[in-house]
Design a protein around this motif. Structure first.
Motif, mmCIF file in Angstrom:
data_model
loop_
_atom_site.group_PDB
_atom_site.id
_atom_site.type_symbol
_atom_site.label_atom_id
_atom_site.label_comp_id
_atom_site.label_asym_id
_atom_site.label_seq_id
_atom_site.Cartn_x
_atom_site.Cartn_y
_atom_site.Cartn_z
ATOM 1 N N MET A 1 -0.671 10.227 -1.294
ATOM 2 C CA MET A 1 -0.561 10.935 -2.575
ATOM 3 C C MET A 1 0.191 12.239 -2.360
ATOM 4 O O MET A 1 -0.258 13.098 -1.611
ATOM 5 C CB MET A 1 -1.958 11.205 -3.130
ATOM 6 N N ALA A 153 2.817 10.761 -7.903
ATOM 7 C CA ALA A 153 2.576 9.653 -6.990
ATOM 8 C C ALA A 153 3.637 8.573 -7.114
ATOM 9 O O ALA A 153 3.799 7.744 -6.221
ATOM 10 C CB ALA A 153 1.193 9.055 -7.242
ATOM 11 N N GLN A 154 4.394 8.585 -8.223
ATOM 12 C CA GLN A 154 5.449 7.595 -8.425
ATOM 13 C C GLN A 154 6.784 8.026 -7.823
ATOM 14 O O GLN A 154 7.707 7.224 -7.718
ATOM 15 C CB GLN A 154 5.641 7.340 -9.928
ATOM 16 N N ARG A 172 1.344 -5.290 -2.904
ATOM 17 C CA ARG A 172 0.558 -4.105 -2.568
ATOM 18 C C ARG A 172 -0.312 -3.691 -3.755
ATOM 19 O O ARG A 172 0.153 -3.665 -4.900
ATOM 20 C CB ARG A 172 1.475 -2.958 -2.148
ATOM 21 N N GLU A 174 -2.767 -0.688 -5.293
ATOM 22 C CA GLU A 174 -3.137 0.721 -5.246
ATOM 23 C C GLU A 174 -4.214 0.995 -6.294
ATOM 24 O O GLU A 174 -4.025 0.678 -7.480
ATOM 25 C CB GLU A 174 -1.936 1.609 -5.523
ATOM 26 N N LEU A 176 -5.569 3.533 -8.537
ATOM 27 C CA LEU A 176 -5.143 4.831 -9.057
ATOM 28 C C LEU A 176 -6.325 5.680 -9.496
ATOM 29 O O LEU A 176 -6.316 6.900 -9.335
ATOM 30 C CB LEU A 176 -4.181 4.629 -10.224
ATOM 31 N N VAL A 181 -5.312 0.045 -11.742
ATOM 32 C CA VAL A 181 -4.799 -0.517 -10.493
ATOM 33 C C VAL A 181 -3.315 -0.787 -10.675
ATOM 34 O O VAL A 181 -2.885 -1.316 -11.707
ATOM 35 C CB VAL A 181 -5.525 -1.832 -10.133
ATOM 36 N N ARG A 182 -2.525 -0.401 -9.671
ATOM 37 C CA ARG A 182 -1.098 -0.699 -9.695
ATOM 38 C C ARG A 182 -0.788 -1.708 -8.599
ATOM 39 O O ARG A 182 -1.127 -1.507 -7.432
ATOM 40 C CB ARG A 182 -0.272 0.576 -9.488
ATOM 41 N N THR A 289 6.200 -4.308 -11.055
ATOM 42 C CA THR A 289 5.050 -3.414 -11.061
ATOM 43 C C THR A 289 4.113 -3.845 -12.182
ATOM 44 O O THR A 289 4.515 -3.901 -13.344
ATOM 45 C CB THR A 289 5.454 -1.951 -11.281
#
Length: 326
Positions: A1, A153-154, A172, A174, A176, A181-182, A289
């Motif tokens: 992060m 974070a992007q 993946r 992540e 968040l 969730v990403r 994404t």
């Protein structure tokens, strides 16, 4: 992060955000001085920004609109007060209508962005200056701190070559926050073709199968807001498992870049999720994404524990193979 510190000083009416990036100052500066790069990170996940005007000169203005997953829109304007490439710029940030006219009920904020080299890359220090304590409380209450953290974070994705960032790293996941969730996956193929794979029945039936041994028994695609979709799967031969399916409604379509839908299990009173699909192409590869919003942490953890990510990776790998034969 990237964000390492957020400090709110009500005495001096400031909020200071410190973030560290593994890229040289000139590269970070370019991300902040190019509207097409800004659009990839300025705005928290689920609220991507579109810059509709850009005059990157002292006294010039930039207008942008953030687009929410349910069709919500929030616009703002920057007035550039100072530009000292590649180390510093300063703006007045105001909530605005879509033509850039300031909204009277929201405070304007003076923001400074300072970039300095470090041994690892670049440290950015952004300080927001507010007109009053009430203005700080209003904007913090609207989620300003969380939004800044998630936006920053992007930026790592923007600063790196897309293939260096994601190729060969599979699917993946992540976390968040407790409900978001990403999921990202790079596919070696153009965005237009990936979009078709998500929106044409013949193509979808060839790849969206999860692990080997399953078949798609139903594929109803929604291509416009307000339409419904319905997908079902069943095991083939000796494969273990029970048939299942998902259904939902289309909320937003921005072909070939973005689609937002609701999702729920068929035939069950299961919680509904919000699925925000985004496609970005660079150098012939497309980053998929999927931002998923769950109703609560318990639902998030329950669904992730089903092996969802493994099934998505099997499908995405199949998608990549099938793209080459279309």
């Amino acid at each position: 992060m990237p964000v390492t510190d957020v400090t709110t000083d009500t005495e001096n009416l400031t909020m200071t955000v410190t973030a560290d990036f593994a890229a040289p100052v000139e590269r970070v500066w370019s991300a902040y001085s190019d509207p097409r790069q800004l659009e990839r990170f300025w705005g928290p996940p689920g609220w991507p920004a579109t810059f509709t005007s850009w005059d990157h000169t002292v006294g010039g203005r930039a207008n942008y609109t953030m687009n929410g997953p349910r069709g919500e829109r929030s616009s703002a304007s920057w007035e550039f007060l100072a530009i000292e490439a590649p180390s510093r710029f300063e703006v007045i940030d105001t909530f605005a209508d879509e033509d850039g006219k300031p909204l009277a009920d929201f405070p304007a904020t003076r923001m400074t962005f300072d970039f300095e080299p470090t041994a690892e890359g670049t440290r950015m220090v952004s300080t927001s200056h507010f007109p009053s304590v009430e203005a700080i409380e209003q904007l913090v209450g609207m989620g300003m701190v969380e939004g800044l953290k998630m936006s920053m974070a992007q930026l790592d994705t923007v600063l790196q070559d897309l293939r260096d960032y994601a190729q060969g790293k599979g699917t993946r996941v992540e976390l968040l926050d407790d409900t978001h969730v990403r999921i990202t996956r790079l596919v070696d193929g153009p965005r237009e073709l990936v979009w078709r794979a998500f929106n044409e029945e013949e193509l979808m039936r060839r790849w969206m199968l999860g692990p080997d041994g399953w078949e798609m028994t139903e594929c109803v695609i929604g291509t416009e807001p307000g339409q419904s979709y319905r997908n079902s799967w069943a095991p083939v031969g000796d494969t273990e498992g029970q048939p299942f399916g998902f259904e939902g409604e289309v909320l937003l379509i921005d072909a070939p870049r973005r689609a937002v839908t609701t999702e729920r299990m068929q035939g069950m009173a299961s919680p509904e999720t919000l699925n925000d699909l985004n496609l970005y192409e660079e150098d012939g590869a497309t980053l998929i994404t999927a931002l998923i919003e769950y109703p609560d942490k318990e639902t998030r953890d329950m669904i992730l524990a089903t092996g969802m990510a493994d099934g998505m990776e099997a499908s995405y790998a199949r998608l990549e193979r099938e793209l080459l034969t279309v």
